[in-house]
Scaffold this active site. Structure first.
Site, PDB file in Angstrom:
ATOM      1  N   CYS A  78       0.827  -1.208   0.000  1.00 21.66           N
ATOM      2  CA  CYS A  78       0.000   0.000   0.000  1.00 21.66           C
ATOM      3  C   CYS A  78       0.856   1.250   0.000  1.00 21.66           C
ATOM      4  O   CYS A  78       1.272   1.716   1.039  1.00 21.66           O
ATOM      5  CB  CYS A  78      -0.893  -0.047   1.226  1.00 21.66           C
ATOM      6  N   ARG A 160      -0.665 -11.135  15.662  1.00 17.40           N
ATOM      7  CA  ARG A 160      -0.547 -10.591  14.307  1.00 17.40           C
ATOM      8  C   ARG A 160      -1.896 -10.015  13.900  1.00 17.40           C
ATOM      9  O   ARG A 160      -2.818 -10.740  13.552  1.00 17.40           O
ATOM     10  CB  ARG A 160      -0.135 -11.697  13.330  1.00 17.40           C
TER      11      ARG A 160
END
Ligand code: SAM
Length: 323
Positions: A78, A160
């Protein structure tokens, strides 16, 4: 159920393929897109029959260049979408990799899109970017749901956090919920470690002394193997592994109970990296094979950037059970 035809964008080690296998759903991966030579080598080593369509930005005519598929998957890198300063004055997704997902999906019209990114994309700083992602998916005909999911809640003792976005062409059932029920588990970090770790992974007494000096801490005296966070200089007593990252940022160490009064402090092995990414690797089974040409850094990098395949299996099964 008909086989789901899948196109795996930004494939890495093939987190979507491994996750789909786990989900138990019928599927066929009709192609993938990846540009990193080491990722491609690893992917081909495990899925030799699947064709790589290369750089997604070069798939300029998706209808002609790609086979038909029902599901696009991608953990897209991104970059900032903002074009402020270039005279455009507002967010413009053209020229970004998310823009390429939109371009490809607008042309092929897959029924489903599953995307992943870091949690930070939901933060204040990226609010405009994230809104743009949602509005673009909507513009091309998709109903979207998203959530932050954490590996530790689904049976793998790694913390995570990742953002998952599911887009459905049409309208999702009203009570559709992207979040799978939490999986209760007593598994701790120690259950995911090698039974006989490679002696090369261990730090010498002098190196451990140096850590104590620099980090200003006492002897590591633990009752079970625990994760030591080099960056934050602390032991995780919760029995979880901190987020697996590429080895260049790798700040995870394992502290084991002392033997003969000597401290034991080591790096994670490669198998351990991949176990924390949800792979089954034991004496009887090895879910992912490593090409002999790839070293610790190359394979560790894939794990740090990859999808938790255990979570992906659970998520995909959960999503499709509601459609
Ligand atoms: C965050 S990783 C995705 C990891 C993957 N989901 C997995 O389970 O391993 C992003 C991947 O996108 C790939 N990539 C970057 N730019 C690309 C492009 N233009 N076309 C195709 N893949 C690209 C990178 O090489 C990297 O492997």
């Amino acid at each position: 159920m008909k086989k789901i035809r899948v196109f795996e964008g930004f494939a890495g080690y093939g987190g979507a393929s491994f996750g789909l296998k786990r989900s138990g759903l019928p599927y066929e991966v009709v192609g993938y897109s990846e540009i990193d030579p080491d990722a491609i080598e690893l992917y081909e080593y495990n899925f030799p029959e699947v064709k790589n369509y290369g750089d997604i930005t070069q798939i300029t005519n998706p209808k002609e260049q790609l086979p038909k598929f029902d599901l696009f998957t991608g953990g897209f890198p991104c970059q900032p979408f903002s074009t402020v300063g270039k005279g455009l004055g507002e967010l413009d997704i053209r020229g970004t990799l998310f823009g390429d997902i939109i371009r490809v999906c607008e042309a092929i019209e897959p029924k489903y899109i599953l995307l992943e990114n870091v949690r930070g994309l939901l933060g204040k700083k990226h609010k405009a970017t994230f809104q743009k992602i949602l509005s673009e998916l909507k513009r091309i005909g998709y109903d979207v749901r998203y959530a932050i999911l954490n590996s530790k809640d689904y049976g793998v003792p790694q913390t995570r956090d990742r953002l998952w976005i599911f887009a459905f062409r049409g309208v999702l059932p009203e009570n559709f919920d992207i979040v799978p029920p939490i999986v209760e588990s007593n598994l701790r970090l120690k259950d995911f470690l090698d039974k006989h770790p490679d002696p090369e992974l261990y730090r010498s007494e002098a190196q451990i002394r140096r850590i104590h000096e620099i980090h200003n801490n006492d002897t590591f005296d633990v009752e079970e193997p625990l994760c030591y966070d080099i960056y934050n200089r602390k032991i995780r007593y919760d029995g979880l592994c901190m987020t697996v990252t590429p080895p260049e940022h790798n700040v995870i160490r394992i502290i084991e109970p002392m033997v003969d009064g000597k401290e034991r402090f080591r790096k994670l092995s490669l198998d351990e990296h991949f176990r924390f990414m949800g792979f089954v690797i034991n004496e009887k089974e090895r879910e992912i094979k490593f090409p002999p040409t790839q070293n610790y850094t190359k394979l560790g990098r894939r794990a740090g950037n990859g999808w938790d395949v255990n979570l992906v299996g659970i998520l995909i099964k959960h999503i499709f059970s509601q459609l």
